[in-house]
Scaffold this motif. Structure first.
Motif, PDB file in Angstrom:
ATOM      1  N   THR A 163       0.812  -1.222   0.000  1.00  0.00           N
ATOM      2  CA  THR A 163       0.000   0.000   0.000  1.00  0.00           C
ATOM      3  C   THR A 163       0.845   1.273   0.000  1.00  0.00           C
ATOM      4  N   ASP A 164       1.968   1.263   0.736  1.00  0.00           N
ATOM      5  CA  ASP A 164       2.788   2.483   0.833  1.00  0.00           C
ATOM      6  C   ASP A 164       3.413   2.842  -0.505  1.00  0.00           C
ATOM      7  N   ARG A 165       3.770   1.824  -1.274  1.00  0.00           N
ATOM      8  CA  ARG A 165       4.384   2.069  -2.585  1.00  0.00           C
ATOM      9  C   ARG A 165       3.436   2.864  -3.476  1.00  0.00           C
ATOM     10  N   LEU A 166       2.192   2.435  -3.517  1.00  0.00           N
ATOM     11  CA  LEU A 166       1.218   3.126  -4.369  1.00  0.00           C
ATOM     12  C   LEU A 166       0.844   4.485  -3.781  1.00  0.00           C
ATOM     13  N   ALA A 167       0.718   4.547  -2.460  1.00  0.00           N
ATOM     14  CA  ALA A 167       0.361   5.819  -1.832  1.00  0.00           C
ATOM     15  C   ALA A 167       1.385   6.899  -2.154  1.00  0.00           C
ATOM     16  N   SER A 168       2.667   6.547  -2.104  1.00  0.00           N
ATOM     17  CA  SER A 168       3.710   7.530  -2.394  1.00  0.00           C
ATOM     18  C   SER A 168       3.643   7.977  -3.854  1.00  0.00           C
ATOM     19  N   GLN A 169       3.322   7.064  -4.750  1.00  0.00           N
ATOM     20  CA  GLN A 169       3.203   7.416  -6.167  1.00  0.00           C
ATOM     21  C   GLN A 169       2.001   8.321  -6.420  1.00  0.00           C
ATOM     22  N   GLY A 227      -5.386  -1.414   2.677  1.00  0.00           N
ATOM     23  CA  GLY A 227      -5.433  -2.467   1.674  1.00  0.00           C
ATOM     24  C   GLY A 227      -6.735  -2.435   0.898  1.00  0.00           C
ATOM     25  N   ARG A 228      -7.838  -2.136   1.587  1.00  0.00           N
ATOM     26  CA  ARG A 228      -9.131  -2.017   0.900  1.00  0.00           C
ATOM     27  C   ARG A 228      -9.090  -0.908  -0.144  1.00  0.00           C
ATOM     28  N   ASP A 229      -8.455   0.224   0.211  1.00  0.00           N
ATOM     29  CA  ASP A 229      -8.322   1.336  -0.742  1.00  0.00           C
ATOM     30  C   ASP A 229      -7.494   0.901  -1.951  1.00  0.00           C
ATOM     31  N   PHE A 230      -6.423   0.158  -1.676  1.00  0.00           N
ATOM     32  CA  PHE A 230      -5.552  -0.290  -2.771  1.00  0.00           C
ATOM     33  C   PHE A 230      -6.332  -1.135  -3.764  1.00  0.00           C
ATOM     34  N   PHE A 231      -7.062  -2.129  -3.272  1.00  0.00           N
ATOM     35  CA  PHE A 231      -7.738  -3.049  -4.184  1.00  0.00           C
ATOM     36  C   PHE A 231      -8.954  -2.402  -4.858  1.00  0.00           C
ATOM     37  N   ALA A 232      -9.512  -1.369  -4.247  1.00  0.00           N
ATOM     38  CA  ALA A 232     -10.570  -0.616  -4.925  1.00  0.00           C
ATOM     39  C   ALA A 232      -9.998   0.106  -6.145  1.00  0.00           C
ATOM     40  N   LEU A 233      -8.803   0.698  -5.976  1.00  0.00           N
ATOM     41  CA  LEU A 233      -8.145   1.346  -7.115  1.00  0.00           C
ATOM     42  C   LEU A 233      -7.775   0.313  -8.182  1.00  0.00           C
ATOM     43  N   HIS A 234      -7.272  -0.822  -7.738  1.00  0.00           N
ATOM     44  CA  HIS A 234      -6.889  -1.882  -8.681  1.00  0.00           C
ATOM     45  C   HIS A 234      -8.098  -2.340  -9.493  1.00  0.00           C
ATOM     46  N   ALA A 235      -9.228  -2.510  -8.825  1.00  0.00           N
ATOM     47  CA  ALA A 235     -10.443  -2.964  -9.513  1.00  0.00           C
ATOM     48  C   ALA A 235     -10.961  -1.941 -10.502  1.00  0.00           C
ATOM     49  N   SER A 236     -10.639  -0.674 -10.260  1.00  0.00           N
ATOM     50  CA  SER A 236     -11.093   0.390 -11.172  1.00  0.00           C
ATOM     51  C   SER A 236     -10.247   0.462 -12.442  1.00  0.00           C
ATOM     52  N   GLY A 237      -9.168  -0.334 -12.490  1.00  0.00           N
ATOM     53  CA  GLY A 237      -8.295  -0.341 -13.660  1.00  0.00           C
ATOM     54  C   GLY A 237      -7.118   0.593 -13.564  1.00  0.00           C
ATOM     55  N   ASP A 238      -6.842   1.127 -12.378  1.00  0.00           N
ATOM     56  CA  ASP A 238      -5.725   2.048 -12.195  1.00  0.00           C
ATOM     57  C   ASP A 238      -4.411   1.351 -12.570  1.00  0.00           C
ATOM     58  N   LYS A 245      -1.232   2.222 -12.154  1.00  0.00           N
ATOM     59  CA  LYS A 245      -0.189   2.191 -11.120  1.00  0.00           C
ATOM     60  C   LYS A 245      -0.498   1.129 -10.066  1.00  0.00           C
ATOM     61  N   ALA A 246      -1.767   0.974  -9.738  1.00  0.00           N
ATOM     62  CA  ALA A 246      -2.147  -0.068  -8.780  1.00  0.00           C
ATOM     63  C   ALA A 246      -1.877  -1.445  -9.366  1.00  0.00           C
ATOM     64  N   GLN A 247      -2.161  -1.625 -10.622  1.00  0.00           N
ATOM     65  CA  GLN A 247      -1.920  -2.918 -11.263  1.00  0.00           C
ATOM     66  C   GLN A 247      -0.426  -3.236 -11.307  1.00  0.00           C
ATOM     67  N   LYS A 248       0.390  -2.225 -11.611  1.00  0.00           N
ATOM     68  CA  LYS A 248       1.837  -2.439 -11.653  1.00  0.00           C
ATOM     69  C   LYS A 248       2.370  -2.741 -10.250  1.00  0.00           C
ATOM     70  N   ALA A 249       1.857  -2.022  -9.241  1.00  0.00           N
ATOM     71  CA  ALA A 249       2.315  -2.240  -7.867  1.00  0.00           C
ATOM     72  C   ALA A 249       1.998  -3.662  -7.406  1.00  0.00           C
ATOM     73  N   LEU A 250       0.810  -4.171  -7.763  1.00  0.00           N
ATOM     74  CA  LEU A 250       0.459  -5.533  -7.380  1.00  0.00           C
ATOM     75  C   LEU A 250       1.348  -6.549  -8.098  1.00  0.00           C
ATOM     76  N   GLU A 251       1.625  -6.299  -9.368  1.00  0.00           N
ATOM     77  CA  GLU A 251       2.501  -7.205 -10.123  1.00  0.00           C
ATOM     78  C   GLU A 251       3.883  -7.280  -9.465  1.00  0.00           C
ATOM     79  N   GLU A 252       4.434  -6.137  -9.097  1.00  0.00           N
ATOM     80  CA  GLU A 252       5.767  -6.105  -8.492  1.00  0.00           C
ATOM     81  C   GLU A 252       5.756  -6.781  -7.119  1.00  0.00           C
TER      82      GLU A 252
END
Length: 303
Positions: free
Chosen positions: A183-189, A199-210, A212-219
């Motif tokens: 979560t911190d990686r994406l928050a800083s970006q 974590g809930r905020d992170f996956f909400a962004l990921h589900a929206s197609g963001d 940066k969130a998708q790249k952060a999860l991949e990494e």
């Protein structure tokens, strides 16, 4: 008469407790704050919980707690953040106040035993239960049994070195594969305060197609899968079950499996390791209570 057990799950801020039957079914449940003051206050809080059910035919108190614990004797070598429990036999102290047997198990090991009894590890000979949270908790199932290690510390994955730097130190796995690392990686970006980004905020962004969130999860999953691969080369397990709040996100488990497959695809054919299945744990907030009961039944040869 149906058998009754009092389950206690000690956390850093709260003590969850539950009246359970011998199959782990929760009949009643509540929570009180964890005393941060002294051992005496801690023991009194646990005794008060027992008295809450004194009209029930409680057969045993089955507990889980943080720390390095001898689950056979009830001796706490450490107590996690509850430092007043360090080098204390909590079982002996409580049995002076409570007229039934008391057992305690490490919280991560209790959760693994819940999975072994009725969850994702049921019927599995060799497996790893790994909890992703503020650190990386874990437990090992070997030959169908929980493996504790020589000093009751097996499965403490957080301190595995992942980047050897120099003779003065190294980076450990907990720093790069915990929830905050995701979560911190994406928050800083995104220019968001990490303390206000869950974590809930992170996956909400990921589900929206963001993107940066998708790249952060991949990494994150690539780094975590590499650590899992290291464990697999040593332990050769059938399955790795992921626990913790973010494990309830199917996309996390799917991405971990993808990254693990990529690692095995790139490996030379002479590599002896076999690819394990990665899945989510069956139980979440009640796992420690159910696993503590399993530990008691196993300890008393009632399984």
């Amino acid at each position: 008469m149906e058998r009754r057990f009092l389950g206690i799950d000690v956390g850093g801020t709260g003590i969850k407790y539950a009246l359970m039957d011998d199959q782990g079914k929760i009949l009643d449940q509540s929570e009180v704050p964890t005393p941060m003051t002294s051992l005496d206050d801690y023991i009194q809080a646990l005794v008060n919980i027992y008295h809450h059910y004194e009209n029930e035919p409680i057969e045993a108190v089955v507990g889980s707690a943080p720390g390095r614990i001898d689950a056979n004797t009830g001796y706490f070598y450490t107590g996690g953040s509850l430092t007043y429990v360090h080098e204390v036999n909590l079982k002996e102290l409580l049995e002076k106040e409570i007229p039934v047997p008391v057992v305690f198990e490490n919280d991560a090991k209790a959760a693994a035993q819940a999975e072994l009894w009725q969850g994702s590890m049921k019927g599995v000979s060799n497996g790893i239960v790994m909890t992703i949270g503020t650190a990386i908790g874990g437990a090992l199932i070997l030959n169908g049994k929980l493996y504790r290690g020589s000093t009751h510390a097996a499965g403490e994955f957080s301190m595995i070195p992942v980047h050897w730097k120099n003779q003065d130190g190294f980076e450990v796995w907990a720093f790069i594969a915990n929830t905050h690392a995701l979560t911190d990686r994406l928050a800083s970006q995104k220019g968001i305060d990490p303390a206000a980004f869950s974590g809930r905020d992170f996956f909400a962004l990921h589900a929206s197609g963001d993107e940066k969130a998708q790249k952060a999860l991949e990494e994150f999953c690539a780094e975590t899968a590499r650590g899992m691969f290291g464990l697999q080369t040593i332990l050769d397990v059938d399955k790795i079950a992921i626990g913790g709040g973010i494990s309830r996100q199917p996309v996390l488990v799917d991405t971990l499996n993808e990254k693990m497959s990529e690692l095995f695809t790139r490996l030379p054919s002479f590599n002896p390791a076999s690819q394990p299945e990665i899945c989510s744990c069956t139980f979440s907030s009640d796992a420690n209570l159910i696993g503590a009961l399993y530990h008691y039944l196993d300890l008393t040869d009632q399984l």
